[in-house]
Design a protein around this motif. Structure first.
Motif, PDB file in Angstrom:
ATOM      1  N   TYR A  40     -59.284 -21.065  -0.097  1.00  0.00           N
ATOM      2  CA  TYR A  40     -59.086 -20.299   1.230  1.00  0.00           C
ATOM      3  C   TYR A  40     -59.836 -19.205   1.247  1.00  0.00           C
ATOM      4  O   TYR A  40     -59.828 -18.498   0.343  1.00  0.00           O
ATOM      5  CB  TYR A  40     -57.914 -20.679   1.544  1.00  0.00           C
ATOM      6  N   LEU A  41     -60.316 -19.145   2.564  1.00  0.00           N
ATOM      7  CA  LEU A  41     -60.940 -17.745   2.761  1.00  0.00           C
ATOM      8  C   LEU A  41     -60.122 -16.957   3.979  1.00  0.00           C
ATOM      9  O   LEU A  41     -59.584 -17.663   4.831  1.00  0.00           O
ATOM     10  CB  LEU A  41     -62.378 -17.742   3.356  1.00  0.00           C
ATOM     11  N   THR A  42     -59.735 -15.522   3.690  1.00  0.00           N
ATOM     12  CA  THR A  42     -58.949 -15.033   4.913  1.00  0.00           C
ATOM     13  C   THR A  42     -59.773 -13.547   5.083  1.00  0.00           C
ATOM     14  O   THR A  42     -59.887 -12.995   4.059  1.00  0.00           O
ATOM     15  CB  THR A  42     -57.438 -14.718   4.629  1.00  0.00           C
ATOM     16  N   VAL A  43     -59.995 -13.210   6.411  1.00  0.00           N
ATOM     17  CA  VAL A  43     -60.538 -11.949   6.498  1.00  0.00           C
ATOM     18  C   VAL A  43     -59.479 -10.890   7.150  1.00  0.00           C
ATOM     19  O   VAL A  43     -58.773 -11.291   8.099  1.00  0.00           O
ATOM     20  CB  VAL A  43     -61.600 -12.043   7.414  1.00  0.00           C
ATOM     21  N   ASP A  44     -59.492  -9.517   6.850  1.00  0.00           N
ATOM     22  CA  ASP A  44     -58.632  -8.634   7.301  1.00  0.00           C
ATOM     23  C   ASP A  44     -59.676  -7.626   7.852  1.00  0.00           C
ATOM     24  O   ASP A  44     -60.312  -6.937   7.327  1.00  0.00           O
ATOM     25  CB  ASP A  44     -58.084  -7.955   6.093  1.00  0.00           C
ATOM     26  N   GLU A  45     -59.630  -7.720   9.364  1.00  0.00           N
ATOM     27  CA  GLU A  45     -60.869  -7.249   9.838  1.00  0.00           C
ATOM     28  C   GLU A  45     -60.702  -5.753  10.195  1.00  0.00           C
ATOM     29  O   GLU A  45     -61.666  -4.812  10.026  1.00  0.00           O
ATOM     30  CB  GLU A  45     -60.929  -7.614  11.521  1.00  0.00           C
ATOM     31  N   LEU A  50     -62.339  -9.415   2.501  1.00  0.00           N
ATOM     32  CA  LEU A  50     -62.489 -10.816   2.650  1.00  0.00           C
ATOM     33  C   LEU A  50     -61.786 -11.141   1.374  1.00  0.00           C
ATOM     34  O   LEU A  50     -61.908 -10.967   0.261  1.00  0.00           O
ATOM     35  CB  LEU A  50     -63.749 -11.509   2.273  1.00  0.00           C
ATOM     36  N   TYR A  51     -60.484 -12.232   1.556  1.00  0.00           N
ATOM     37  CA  TYR A  51     -59.834 -12.543   0.368  1.00  0.00           C
ATOM     38  C   TYR A  51     -60.145 -14.156   0.136  1.00  0.00           C
ATOM     39  O   TYR A  51     -60.147 -15.052   1.174  1.00  0.00           O
ATOM     40  CB  TYR A  51     -58.308 -12.665   0.871  1.00  0.00           C
ATOM     41  N   SER A  53     -59.066 -16.937  -2.290  1.00  0.00           N
ATOM     42  CA  SER A  53     -58.006 -17.675  -3.407  1.00  0.00           C
ATOM     43  C   SER A  53     -58.995 -18.738  -4.156  1.00  0.00           C
ATOM     44  O   SER A  53     -59.771 -19.279  -3.869  1.00  0.00           O
ATOM     45  CB  SER A  53     -57.078 -18.575  -2.772  1.00  0.00           C
ATOM     46  N   VAL A  58     -56.688 -14.252  -6.740  1.00  0.00           N
ATOM     47  CA  VAL A  58     -57.324 -13.676  -5.198  1.00  0.00           C
ATOM     48  C   VAL A  58     -58.456 -12.950  -5.594  1.00  0.00           C
ATOM     49  O   VAL A  58     -58.167 -11.875  -6.301  1.00  0.00           O
ATOM     50  CB  VAL A  58     -56.190 -13.301  -4.192  1.00  0.00           C
TER      51      VAL A  58
END
Length: 65
Positions: A40-45, A50-51, A53, A58
């Motif tokens: 999975y990809l998650t962005v903290d703007e 970019l995180y 897993s 991570v």
């Protein structure tokens, strides 16, 4: 920082596979550390990170401006 930009570009390129012509292209591929594939990809703007897993870990990447 160059490595993070390259990884981000490669991930964005992978995300566009199977999609019609979008104008995006892969200009460099970078292997993520660890065993297995990424999940999975998650962005903290706000933090510009970019995180990703990846198996049991991570990977955190700085997102370029």
């Amino acid at each position: 920082m160059k490595r993070a930009k390259s990884i981000l570009a490669a991930l964005l390129g992978l995300a566009t596979l199977g999609v019609g012509s979008t104008g995006y292209h892969v200009f460099k591929k970078v292997a993520l550390p660890g065993a297995g594939g990424w999940d999975y990809l998650t962005v903290d703007e706000a933090a510009r990170r970019l995180y990703v897993s990846h198996a049991t870990q991570v990977v955190v990447l700085d997102v370029p401006k």
